[in-house]
Design a protein around this motif. Sequence first.
Motif, short mmCIF file in Angstrom:
data_model
loop_
_atom_site.label_atom_id
_atom_site.label_comp_id
_atom_site.label_asym_id
_atom_site.label_seq_id
_atom_site.Cartn_x
_atom_site.Cartn_y
_atom_site.Cartn_z
N TYR A 1 0.83 -1.20 0.00
CA TYR A 1 0.00 0.00 0.00
C TYR A 1 0.87 1.26 0.00
N GLY A 2 0.36 2.32 -0.65
CA GLY A 2 1.06 3.59 -0.69
C GLY A 2 0.21 4.68 -0.06
N SER A 3 0.71 5.89 -0.08
CA SER A 3 -0.02 7.01 0.48
C SER A 3 -1.27 7.34 -0.33
N MET A 4 -1.27 6.94 -1.62
CA MET A 4 -2.42 7.10 -2.50
C MET A 4 -2.63 5.80 -3.26
N ALA A 5 -3.84 5.61 -3.78
CA ALA A 5 -4.15 4.38 -4.51
C ALA A 5 -3.24 4.18 -5.70
N MET A 6 -2.84 5.27 -6.35
CA MET A 6 -2.00 5.16 -7.55
C MET A 6 -0.60 4.65 -7.23
N PHE A 7 -0.22 4.68 -5.94
CA PHE A 7 1.10 4.21 -5.55
C PHE A 7 1.08 2.78 -5.01
N GLU A 8 -0.08 2.13 -5.02
CA GLU A 8 -0.17 0.76 -4.54
C GLU A 8 0.35 -0.22 -5.59
N LEU A 9 0.77 -1.38 -5.14
CA LEU A 9 1.30 -2.39 -6.05
C LEU A 9 0.82 -3.77 -5.61
N THR A 10 0.22 -4.50 -6.55
CA THR A 10 -0.14 -5.89 -6.30
C THR A 10 1.02 -6.76 -6.77
N ASN A 11 1.75 -7.31 -5.80
CA ASN A 11 2.89 -8.16 -6.11
C ASN A 11 2.40 -9.56 -6.47
N ILE A 12 2.87 -10.09 -7.59
CA ILE A 12 2.48 -11.42 -8.06
C ILE A 12 3.69 -12.33 -8.07
N TYR A 13 3.55 -13.48 -7.40
CA TYR A 13 4.57 -14.52 -7.42
C TYR A 13 3.96 -15.76 -8.08
N LEU A 14 4.46 -16.11 -9.27
CA LEU A 14 3.94 -17.26 -9.98
C LEU A 14 4.61 -18.54 -9.47
N PHE A 15 3.81 -19.60 -9.36
CA PHE A 15 4.36 -20.88 -8.89
C PHE A 15 5.03 -21.61 -10.04
N ASP A 16 6.29 -21.97 -9.84
CA ASP A 16 7.05 -22.74 -10.82
C ASP A 16 6.97 -24.21 -10.43
#
Length: 222
Positions: A112-127
Motif C-alpha cells: 500500500y502507498g499514500s495514495m491508490a495510484m502508488f499501490e502495487l499488487t505483487n504477483i509470485y507465480l508458482f514454478d
Amino acid sequence: MKNLLYIFIILSLSNCNNRKVMIPDNPVNKNETLIKKSNPFKINGIECYWEQSDTLTDEGRMDLIKLKDYKTKRILVNHVECCLKYGFDFNSPDNFMDVNFDGLKDFLIVSYGSMAMFELTNIYLFDNKTKQFEYSDLSDNGIEIDSVNRRLITSSTDSSPNGRNFEKTKTHYFDKFGKVKYTEVITEEDWDTIPIVYRTYEKIVNGKIVETKKDSVINTEK
C-alpha cells in the motif's frame, strides 16, 4: 527523591508498548523483532507454513514474509514488505489465486502507498519445476483475473506536476500451459487544461510490439 521518581517514570515508559524513550545524553537505539508462524496447510500439493518477522526500526516497520516447506524448511516465498496497511492474514483466501491459468495457485500480496495510484499488487507465480514462487513482472497497480477468457487485466495510473495524466491497461492472454500468448496495452493520456484524450494501442508478442494504433477523443467531462 524527585530525581529518583523521574528516573523510574522514564524506565517504566521505555518498557511500555515497546516504545523508545530518547535521552539526549544517552540515546537509545534498539531493533525489536516479533516472529509469528501459521499452522501448516497445503498449497499446490506441498505442506507448508507461513513465517512472518515484524521488525521495528528507527525508519519504521519492516515485515519479512516467508512461506516454508513444513518438512524440509525450504523457502518457497521470500517477500520483504514495509507497506502492509492491514497486516498480513495467514488465512486470507486472497493470498493464493491462479493468475496464469495453469491449474496451480500463485501468491499475491498488496503493497500500500499514500495514495491508490502508488499501490502495487505483487504477483509470485508458482514454478512447478522448482516448486517455488517466483516474482513476476505481471505485478501492477491493480489486477483483475478473468478466468472465463484466460485473461489477466492489470492497470496503473500516473500524473505529473504539469497536469499531464496517464492511465495504462494491460490485458495478458494465456495459453493452457500458463504462458503469455500476447499482451494488449492501452495507454490514455490527457491534460488538465485540454479536453482531449489521446489513446495508444499496442499488441506485444514475445516481448516485441507487432501492432500500434493511435487516436484521440473529446473528453466531454471537461
